[in-house]
Design an enzyme around this catalytic site. Structure first.
Site, short mmCIF file in Angstrom:
data_model
loop_
_atom_site.label_atom_id
_atom_site.label_comp_id
_atom_site.label_asym_id
_atom_site.label_seq_id
_atom_site.Cartn_x
_atom_site.Cartn_y
_atom_site.Cartn_z
N GLN A 172 0.85 -1.29 -0.14
CA GLN A 172 0.07 0.07 -0.08
C GLN A 172 0.95 1.21 0.06
OE1 GLN A 172 -3.49 -0.72 3.25
NE2 GLN A 172 -1.90 -2.00 3.67
N ASP A 179 6.14 4.85 -1.24
CA ASP A 179 7.66 5.12 -1.20
C ASP A 179 7.98 3.88 -2.18
OD1 ASP A 179 8.32 2.45 0.24
OD2 ASP A 179 7.55 3.50 1.91
N HIS A 215 -1.63 1.18 -4.27
CA HIS A 215 -2.02 2.54 -4.00
C HIS A 215 -1.11 3.72 -4.95
CE1 HIS A 215 -4.28 1.54 -0.14
NE2 HIS A 215 -5.05 1.24 -1.13
N CYS A 247 -1.43 10.96 -16.33
CA CYS A 247 -2.00 12.01 -17.04
C CYS A 247 -3.58 11.75 -16.75
CB CYS A 247 -1.95 12.08 -18.34
SG CYS A 247 -2.75 13.10 -19.23
N CYS A 258 1.41 16.72 -20.12
CA CYS A 258 1.56 15.37 -20.74
C CYS A 258 2.41 15.35 -21.96
CB CYS A 258 0.10 14.78 -20.64
SG CYS A 258 0.23 13.02 -21.26
N THR A 289 0.42 -2.82 8.66
CA THR A 289 -0.85 -2.11 8.02
C THR A 289 -1.83 -2.14 9.15
OG1 THR A 289 -2.22 -1.78 6.39
CG2 THR A 289 -1.31 -3.95 6.98
N SER A 290 -2.50 -0.90 9.22
CA SER A 290 -3.52 -0.86 10.26
C SER A 290 -4.70 -1.63 10.30
CB SER A 290 -3.87 0.46 10.68
OG SER A 290 -4.31 1.21 9.19
N LEU A 321 3.48 -3.66 14.88
CA LEU A 321 3.95 -3.14 15.96
C LEU A 321 2.96 -3.50 17.03
CD1 LEU A 321 6.53 -1.82 17.06
CD2 LEU A 321 5.50 0.61 16.56
N ALA A 358 8.88 -4.25 12.60
CA ALA A 358 8.99 -4.96 11.22
C ALA A 358 10.54 -5.30 10.96
CB ALA A 358 8.50 -4.21 10.16
P1 NAD Z 1 -1.28 3.25 8.73
O1 NAD Z 1 -0.29 4.32 9.11
O2 NAD Z 1 -2.73 3.61 8.92
O3 NAD Z 1 -0.91 1.95 9.96
C1 NAD Z 1 0.58 1.56 10.16
C2 NAD Z 1 0.37 0.59 10.94
O4 NAD Z 1 1.88 0.12 11.00
C3 NAD Z 1 0.23 0.66 12.41
O5 NAD Z 1 -0.80 -0.37 12.77
C4 NAD Z 1 1.04 0.77 13.04
O6 NAD Z 1 1.02 0.07 14.48
C5 NAD Z 1 2.25 -0.15 12.37
N1 NAD Z 1 3.79 0.08 12.65
C6 NAD Z 1 4.02 1.29 12.79
N2 NAD Z 1 5.30 1.20 13.10
C7 NAD Z 1 5.84 0.16 12.96
C8 NAD Z 1 7.03 -0.87 12.82
N3 NAD Z 1 8.28 -0.20 13.11
N4 NAD Z 1 6.94 -2.15 12.39
C9 NAD Z 1 5.72 -2.78 12.23
N5 NAD Z 1 4.69 -2.13 12.37
C10 NAD Z 1 4.58 -0.69 12.62
O7 NAD Z 1 -0.61 2.56 7.31
P2 NAD Z 1 -1.52 1.95 6.30
O8 NAD Z 1 -2.40 0.57 7.23
O9 NAD Z 1 -0.37 1.61 5.40
O10 NAD Z 1 -2.44 2.67 5.56
C11 NAD Z 1 -1.86 4.02 5.08
C12 NAD Z 1 -2.27 4.47 3.96
O11 NAD Z 1 -1.41 5.54 3.71
C13 NAD Z 1 -1.90 3.50 2.66
O12 NAD Z 1 -2.71 3.50 1.50
C14 NAD Z 1 -0.46 4.02 2.23
O13 NAD Z 1 -0.63 4.46 0.77
C15 NAD Z 1 -0.42 5.63 2.79
N6 NAD Z 1 0.91 6.04 3.29
C16 NAD Z 1 2.07 5.33 2.61
C17 NAD Z 1 3.22 5.65 3.31
C18 NAD Z 1 4.40 5.23 2.55
O14 NAD Z 1 4.33 5.06 1.45
N7 NAD Z 1 5.51 4.88 3.14
C19 NAD Z 1 3.48 6.27 4.38
C20 NAD Z 1 2.30 6.87 5.14
C21 NAD Z 1 1.00 6.60 4.32
ZN ZN Z 2 -2.27 12.59 -21.50
#
Ligand code: NAD
Ligand code: ZN
Length: 232
Positions: A91, A94, A109, A117, A136, A176-177, A202, A219
């Protein structure tokens, strides 16, 4: 592990936290100080393109200051060495999975390093800033936007993902949450089709109750341990 052949791994913002990228729901439910509605919806992009483009410009610049951590590296090792099917669905927007070397990877995502575009759906890799009104290269329309799936938009490659999950023997969710759908529902689909389900997070997530097993911790520790077990 002899009965496991097909693996689907879902990752979220938590896997990149130890690299120094803030998770989605930081203090006060904000993403880098912004309400999600202000930077992550089609309405926000239409209302205030300067703000939305600037927000993703800053996230893109920040990628230059971070490195993949032990969890990304462990998944890249699993990708290189796992003899069965594997799909890593992230998701995250990065690029840390690919910089660690992961190949069997889907960004459901979207990606900070990609431009879309809005007129013709042409995609191109992107570095640096992306001002609103960027033209574009394919169709000439000033409609280039971040290639990010906003709330209310359809995530990418859902057909490929659903097929992989329906065939999975093991579904693993990392950092992921369990609050953002449809990804939050993958565990239920996997279980319905008979997969074993494991969560590495976590703390207990909203969807924890759905998993056969939850391992709690960072993680950067849990993922290398789990990959070591799978490849032993
Ligand atoms: P979220 O922020 O809602 O949840 C993150 C989860 O990770 C939490 O449950 C938390 O307890 C856990 N966590 C925090 N630190 C941790 C660690 N060190 N090790 C293991 N777990 C850890 O994120 P989500 O569920 O991915 O949803 C967020 C949305 O936001 C996604 O759709 C994403 O596209 C976007 N997003 C992406 C980034 C990125 O690309 N790095 C950053 C922020 C948000
Ligand atoms: Zn275009």
């Amino acid at each position: 592990m002899t009965d496991i052949h097909n693996i689907v791994v879902l990752t979220g913002a938590g896997i990149s936290a130890e690299s120094g990228i803030a998770t989605f729901r930081g203090p006060g439910g904000l993403w880098e100080g912004h309400r999600v509605e202000d930077v992550c919806t089609p309405q926000a992009l239409a209302r205030d393109p300067e703000l939305v483009h600037r927000f993703y410009d800053l996230r893109r610049v920040a990628l230059g200051q971070v490195e993949p951590n032990a969890a990304h590296q462990a998944l890249a090792r699993l990708d290189a060495e796992w003899p069965g099917d594997l799909l890593i669905v992230t998701q995250n927007v990065d690029d840390l999975h690919e910089r660690a070397g992961a190949k069997r990877l889907l960004h459901m995502h979207g990606e900070l390093k990609s431009a879309l575009c809005a007129a013709c759906e042409h995609r191109q890799t992107w570095d640096g800033d992306m001002p609103p009104g960027t033209v574009c290269a394919a169709c000439g329309t000033p409609a280039v936007r971040p290639d990010i799936v906003f709330f209310g938009e359809m995530p990418y490659a859902m057909d490929v993902i659903e097929r992989a999950i329906s065939r999975a023997d093991l579904f693993v969710s990392i950092g992921t949450s369990g609050a953002v759908y449809p990804a939050a529902g993958f565990v239920q689909t996997a279980k319905y089709h008979g997969a074993r389900t494991l969560e590495l997070n976590l703390d207990r997530s909203e969807g924890s109750g759905w998993f056969h097993e939850s391992r709690l911790g960072p993680a950067g520790t849990l993922v290398p341990e789990w990959v070591g077990q799978m490849l032993a």
